[in-house]
Design an enzyme around this catalytic site. Structure first.
Site, PDB file in Angstrom:
ATOM      1  N   GLN A 108      33.035  90.541  78.577  1.00  0.00           N
ATOM      2  CA  GLN A 108      31.678  90.498  78.027  1.00  0.00           C
ATOM      3  C   GLN A 108      30.839  91.630  78.629  1.00  0.00           C
ATOM      4  OE1 GLN A 108      30.485  88.387  75.548  1.00  0.00           O
ATOM      5  NE2 GLN A 108      28.712  89.761  75.630  1.00  0.00           N
TER       6      GLN A 108
ATOM      7  N   LYS B 218      31.398  82.086  71.953  1.00  0.00           N
ATOM      8  CA  LYS B 218      32.734  82.589  71.628  1.00  0.00           C
ATOM      9  C   LYS B 218      33.784  81.541  71.970  1.00  0.00           C
ATOM     10  CE  LYS B 218      31.349  87.395  72.080  1.00  0.00           C
ATOM     11  NZ  LYS B 218      31.301  88.616  72.886  1.00  0.00           N
TER      12      LYS B 218
ATOM     13  N   ASP C 120      38.219  93.048  70.897  1.00  0.00           N
ATOM     14  CA  ASP C 120      36.896  93.576  70.566  1.00  0.00           C
ATOM     15  C   ASP C 120      37.029  94.874  69.765  1.00  0.00           C
ATOM     16  OD1 ASP C 120      34.742  91.998  71.381  1.00  0.00           O
ATOM     17  OD2 ASP C 120      34.877  92.668  73.469  1.00  0.00           O
TER      18      ASP C 120
END
Ligand code: NAD
Length: 291
Positions: free
Chosen positions: A102, A58, A125
């Protein structure tokens, strides 16, 4: 037996690369205009090796298109309170447009509490209940990356989704549920299957579009697929030889489907791309440049 293969490949890697190149141009222009780059804060708690790989990918995807990433790697014993304190600082930080924690987090931390602590305007997200609610109410704001990426892949087929029979296998908050909301918003007729579904095969057999996100290797057999269907495989499983495979038996399904995503190179590259797109979207909103 390549000769038997009928399906066209929905190439997520190629689409991701096209979208990333457009995003890079946007970021260059916006950075010039506003004097700062978009910023993504990436928080990783603990030392799960797979999570480290995801976070590294990422951060490198951000760098490639000109997004600044701010890395916060915390030890496994970090308290929930400490993590909430960091999120609160990042919520206030004007350099930060997106915040990503995460998952999974260590067991003593409640992932829902963490997700709900993120400012919904920085929830790149798309996991916050506010953003899921916006999608449910047909006014999407920041959309969950994996389902959003699947919608971009479906667009590539050129098929009109209105009235299509869509069967989603998996009902998680991060994939199956928001996927159902996306398809409903697109005018499809949606069925969501999950671990309590009876006769999965019968549902798959009538589907024009199958989205497989159960996390069960090879669960969807090729002979179940309706000829001419579109098959999107979200599942990712690492085999003992190190290669990756999905929830669908690709070899047999690709003989019946009209379109199919490969694993790897299908949904995976799209998920990260939509994270970048969300970060750019949130940057534009913060700058009042949302047009
Ligand atoms: P999850 O475990 O949270 O949810 C799985 C869902 O599948 C549940 O709703 C469960 O009821 C259902 N299910 C399980 N077994 C089933 C069965 N036999 N029949 C029907 N339904 C069944 O998983 P998740 O986080 O939603 O992830 C699903 C898969 O997608 C995993 O393989 C994960 O690695 C992968 N994934 C991929 C990406 C990507 O970018 N490609 C992103 C997220 C998740």
């Amino acid at each position: 037996m390549r000769g038997l293969m009928k399906a066209q490949i929905l190439d997520g890697k190629a689409l991701a690369s096209r979208l990333r190149s457009t995003l890079a141009d946007d970021v260059t222009a916006l950075t010039e205009k506003h004097g700062r780059a978009p910023g993504l804060a990436v928080i990783l708690v603990g030392d799960d090796p797979a999570s480290h790989v995801y976070v590294r990918n990422k951060k490198s995807a951000c760098k490639q298109i000109g997004i600044r990433s701010f890395s916060h790697e915390l030890p496994a014993e970090t308290s929930q309170q400490h993590l909430l304190g960091l999120i609160s600082e990042l919520n206030q930080d004007p350099k930060v447009d997106g915040i990503l924690v995460q998952l999974p987090v260590p067991e003593h931390i409640n992932p829902e509490t963490i997700i709900e602590a993120i400012d919904p305007g920085k929830d790149v997200d798309g996991f916050h209940p506010y953003n899921l609610g916006r999608l449910a109410a047909r006014k999407p704001a920041l959309r969950s990356c994996t389902p959003y990426g699947c919608m971009k892949l479906l667009e590539e087929t050129g098929e009109d989704l209105h009235g299509k029979e869509c069967v989603i296998v998996g009902a998680s908050n991060i994939v199956g549920r928001p996927m159902a909301l996306e398809l409903l918003l697109a005018g499809a007729t949606v069925t969501v299957c999950h671990r309590f579904t009876r006769d999965l095969q019968a549902h798959i057999a009538r589907a024009d579009i199958v989205v497989a996100a159960a996390g069960r290797q090879g669960l969807i057999r090729g002979e179940w697929i309706k000829p001419g269907a579109i098959v999107i495989d979200v599942g990712i499983h690492r085999l003992p030889d190190g290669s990756l495979t999905g929830d669908v038996d690709f070899a047999t399904a690709s003989r019946r489907a009209a379109w199919i995503t490969p694993v790897p190179g299908g949904v995976g590259p799209m998920t990260i791309t939509m994270l970048l797109a969300n970060t750019v979207q949130s940057f534009k909103t913060h700058l009042g440049d949302a047009a």
